[in-house]
Scaffold this active site. Structure first.
Site, mmCIF file in Angstrom:
data_model
loop_
_atom_site.group_PDB
_atom_site.id
_atom_site.type_symbol
_atom_site.label_atom_id
_atom_site.label_comp_id
_atom_site.label_asym_id
_atom_site.label_seq_id
_atom_site.Cartn_x
_atom_site.Cartn_y
_atom_site.Cartn_z
ATOM 1 C CB SER A 38 -0.938 0.000 1.203
ATOM 2 O OG SER A 38 -0.202 -0.150 2.407
ATOM 3 C CD GLU A 40 5.640 -0.125 -0.897
ATOM 4 O OE1 GLU A 40 6.062 0.433 0.134
ATOM 5 O OE2 GLU A 40 4.834 -1.069 -0.871
ATOM 6 C CG HIS A 289 33.733 -21.520 6.462
ATOM 7 N ND1 HIS A 289 33.111 -22.583 5.853
ATOM 8 C CD2 HIS A 289 32.797 -20.974 7.278
ATOM 9 C CE1 HIS A 289 31.864 -22.669 6.290
ATOM 10 N NE2 HIS A 289 31.639 -21.707 7.148
ATOM 11 N N GLY A 408 27.709 -16.842 1.964
ATOM 12 C CA GLY A 408 27.312 -18.075 2.640
ATOM 13 C C GLY A 408 25.860 -18.085 3.056
#
Length: 542
Positions: A38, A40, A289, A408
């Site tokens: 709404s 937008e 990691h 990731g």
């Protein structure tokens, strides 16, 4: 430079919305990705015929699609999200875009300025802070008439290397407000290297006995893969792919290609131990990691880095960093390099073709897919547990052939592949994805099916989160809940969203299924039931 005012700004007034569309046209932005709400509606009303509104069924998918489209077109993706709730739904893929360094201009609705003090429904109290720190720039303009200038700044910032997403919050009543039209500007984006730093790098390469080049995603982003190959061949250096590189920045069948660096400090250091000089091009030094001792930083190896990211240069723990964009830096390096008497190194030797079997071995499924794909097809990947197998079984050809997420964060590659298929000019887009990954943004299939995009989705179904199974073994943790995913029927899901779909359970059926899916006019999905065994992603030495 002329001091004369541009014609557009001479006393004329237009709506904020028309000024914004004028900018989009000037920048060559032909599509807006969104899921409407709404707040937008004033932006969406009387939508122009010359700009395509690409509907996605959830905001994370919308941002992923815009990301893939931006990568394919090398122009910023323009996204319109629904208020704070829509930004919240999209945050995972905004983070992925930030780590991918993908240029996006993200706008989101906000409640009307007059009722903001009442904390109205769909109101965001500090809208511009919500997506931070994973946007390069974020603002809710103080005045309605400042919205086009804010969107212009967002575009120029998004497109400036290192690229990334930007964010503008727009109150619902701003779009109809009067403002001055704004002319699009030319902003240069190449940054040349410091000459003395390049001379030091050229001299180091000339003196090295066993140099290595570590290539990262910025090379492919800059369309500099051919330049990278010329530098490698002239310097006779071994070439490694940087850990978790989200792009293919060097042809993986090239005789100097040594392989892929691990994201474990110990394994990466072992791989580079024999090199007296390591030159990292277009990547951080290094993306890890897991924990461990990085002997590469102990001082016996000279390290140089070329990066377009000043933050990546600042966090590099040792060696010399040169901040520059890839094309001017590699062009300068190529001109400086002298012919060397070093013997060209030998690269990795690809393993023999894997054997078929039932249940289908994952490596066989990947090898058969590689054989079936055409020379102009692109792969978008999200199979964390099988990525090392993919790197063995599916050598990529170089520029614009491979994409994945640098972060990731799952839920990226399926919508990104939809955007890729929308933006690429030739070839088919293939999304290679795990069953766990596919369920994060499965609704992106609907957009592709509606538009009959040349996309084939290959779901490697091992009935669970394979990467987590592998990590639980490496970390020696037991009785972890939530790793199994029984009972998901991807054929029914895909057919329900409008796609052609088939399940393959036997190796003998694979080649025919791939051929059929890759030649289908529109969007196809293959669910490949693979052996549930997963390889260890990291050895105990990390």
């Amino acid at each position: 430079m002329s001091s004369r005012k541009p014609a557009a700004s001479k006393g004329k007034t237009v709506t904020v919305k028309d000024a914004t569309f004028g900018l989009l046209r000037a920048w060559g932005i032909k599509k807006v990705f969104g899921n409407p709400g709404s707040t937008e509606l004033p932006f969406l009303s009387d939508w122009p015929d010359d700009i395509d509104y690409v509907l996605g069924l959830q905001e994370a998918s919308v941002v992923g699609m815009a990301d893939g489209y931006a990568l394919a077109t090398r122009n910023a993706g323009f996204v319109n999200l629904h208020s704070a709730a829509g930004v919240g739904n999209a945050l995972g893929n905004i983070y992925n875009a930030y780590r991918n360094q993908t240029p996006l201009v993200i706008t989101a609705g906000q409640q009307a300025r007059s009722i903001m003090p009442l904390q109205a429904f769909l109101y965001a109290e500090r809208a511009s802070e919500f997506p931070r720190p994973y946007v390069k720039f974020a603002v809710e303009p103080a005045r309605a008439e400042d919205v086009p200038a804010a969107i212009a700044r967002a575009y120029y910032v998004a497109m400036q290397p290192p690229c990334g997403p930007t964010f503008v919050s727009v109150p619902i009543d701003d779009w109809a407000h009067a403002t001055q039209p704004l002319d699009a500007r030319q902003v240069s984006r190449e940054i040349g290297p410091d000459l003395s730093a390049m001379q030091a790098l050229g001299a180091a390469l000339g003196e090295a006995k066993r140099p290595a080049l570590v290539v990262g995603p910025a090379v492919d982003r800059a369309e500099a893969v051919d330049l990278m190959v010329k530098v490698a061949e002239k310097s006779k250096a071994s070439v490694w792919a940087s850990p978790f590189s989200a792009r293919c920045s060097f042809p993986e069948r090239h005789p100097q290609f040594a392989g892929f660096l691990h994201a474990a400090p110990g394994q990466l250091s072992d791989a580079l131990r024999d090199h007296d000089l390591v030159v990292v091009v277009g990547a951080p030094v290094f993306t890890f990691h897991v924990e461990g001792h990085a002997a590469i930083f102990d001082g016996s190896t000279t390290i140089f880095q070329i990066t377009d990211d000043p933050d990546a240069a600042a966090m590099t723990p040792t060696g010399h960093s040169i901040v520059a964009t890839m094309k001017p830096a590699l062009t300068a390096l190529l001109e400086m390099l002298l012919e060397t008497k070093r013997t060209a190194p030998t690269g990795r030797v690809l393993p023999p073709a894997p054997a078929a079997g039932d249940p289908i071995p994952a490596e066989y499924a990947l090898h058969a897919l590689s054989a079936a794909m055409g020379p102009y097809d692109a792969l978008v990947e999200e199979i964390p547990s099988h990525r090392p197998l993919m790197q063995k079984a599916m050598p990529m050809h170089g520029q614009d052939s491979f994409y994945t997420m640098a972060s990731g964060g799952l839920g990226y590659s399926l919508p990104a592949a939809v955007g890729m298929a929308l933006g690429r000019r030739q070839g088919r887009t293939v999304c290679l994805i795990g069953d766990g990954s596919a369920m994060y943004s499965i609704q992106a299939l609907w957009t592709s099916a509606q538009r009959k995009l040349p996309l084939t989705v290959v779901v490697l179904n091992n009935s669970g989160y394979g990467a987590m199974r592998s990590f639980s073994q490496v970390m020696q943790v037991r009785n972890v809940p939530g790793l199994d995913l029984p009972g998901i029927d991807f054929v029914k899901l895909a057919e329900g969203l409008g796609c052609d779909a088939v399940r393959v359970t036997k190796s003998a059926e694979l080649a025919g299924a791939y051929q059929r899916a890759l030649s289908h006019q529109g969007t196809s999905l293959i669910e490949v039931m693979v052996d549930s065994a997963v390889p260890l992603l990291y050895t105990q030495k990390s």
